[in-house]
Enzyme design. Sequence first.
Site, mmCIF file in Angstrom:
data_model
loop_
_atom_site.group_PDB
_atom_site.id
_atom_site.type_symbol
_atom_site.label_atom_id
_atom_site.label_comp_id
_atom_site.label_asym_id
_atom_site.label_seq_id
_atom_site.Cartn_x
_atom_site.Cartn_y
_atom_site.Cartn_z
ATOM 1 N N LYS A 114 33.991 37.786 34.281
ATOM 2 C CA LYS A 114 33.470 37.605 32.919
ATOM 3 C C LYS A 114 32.641 36.334 32.733
ATOM 4 O O LYS A 114 31.771 36.289 31.869
ATOM 5 C CB LYS A 114 34.624 37.608 31.911
ATOM 6 N N ASP A 148 35.971 41.623 23.911
ATOM 7 C CA ASP A 148 37.402 41.337 24.120
ATOM 8 C C ASP A 148 38.047 40.704 22.890
ATOM 9 O O ASP A 148 39.224 40.930 22.609
ATOM 10 C CB ASP A 148 37.595 40.377 25.300
ATOM 11 N N ALA A 172 39.419 36.170 29.334
ATOM 12 C CA ALA A 172 40.199 36.804 28.260
ATOM 13 C C ALA A 172 40.782 35.737 27.336
ATOM 14 O O ALA A 172 40.847 35.932 26.113
ATOM 15 C CB ALA A 172 41.307 37.672 28.849
#
Length: 270
Positions: A73, A109, A136
């Site tokens: 990510k 997210d 996250a």
Amino acid sequence: MNITAKTKICMIIGDPVEHSLSPQMHNAGYEKLHIDDQYVYVACHVEVKNIEDFIKGIRVTNIRGVSCTIPHKIAVIPYLDHIDEVAKKIGAVNTIVNENGKLFGYNTDWLGVLDPIEKHINLQNKTVALIGAGGAARAAAYAVTSKGSKLIIYNRTIEKAKEIAKEFEGEAYSLEKIGNIESADIIINTTPIGLKQQTETPVPQKYISGKQLVFDAVYGIEETRLIKDAKEKGAKTISGIEMLFHQGFAQFKLFTGYDAPVDAMIKNVL
Ligand code: NAP
């Protein structure tokens, strides 16, 4: 499945990726909307050392959209053409959209964290203990602080926790201090602890109370140890599956332009 030579490919990349339920979820949506001749969704195991080559490949193929999971990510960001404002603030991209060779990075997210929590609790003036300091975690930090919660981050590498704490005006501690988590209103795990070894948990059960809301970003076929322990203590729980759904619905819209057929997607995965 109704794949033709015109079908566009969407996929999730990760390392590991084999546990992902995103293919079932997205393909069920394509089928429900009868666009399964236009889109197909697969999983692709990509190691982080190969991410630059992989992204170059997206530009020259009919790959329409890419969902990024651990550990990509943050790694993908330098190779994209545009990053949207929320993804920039979060500092992580979980969604790449290919518009004729130009690559746009988004983050969905944070909605995967926010939407399920807000079904249980108002985040204003709550204390959130966040475990982990990766992509996250950044999305979770953005979600909860944007709604007025105070953030306390615990991470194996304290420097990374301090970085997020500085950006989102929180406090940072190493995992050795996890006992302090008792005083939090909400616990959110964003480490992969419990993903491969189902007996492992980031929070010993003695630190969880029935008054807390416990959110585990990890999901699998079975409930994680953290969620089981929290339920035993009478805490409210949110599993990684709920995060998967909510971030996935927003991603579905970005890839296809259609609102996600939520019920069909949930039914297929469950
Ligand atoms: P990431 O960017 O690689 O970050 C992982 C974080 O976990 C880092 O802070 C890392 O600590 C920590 N960590 C890794 N292994 C650890 C261990 N053995 N012990 C203690 N800490 C450890 O990954 P991510 O993209 O944030 O994803 C994290 C997890 O959330 C993954 O399991 C992923 O599947 C899950 N997730 C689920 C959803 C969903 O929809 N349910 C969405 C996003 C992510 P260091 O900083 O010390 O390396």
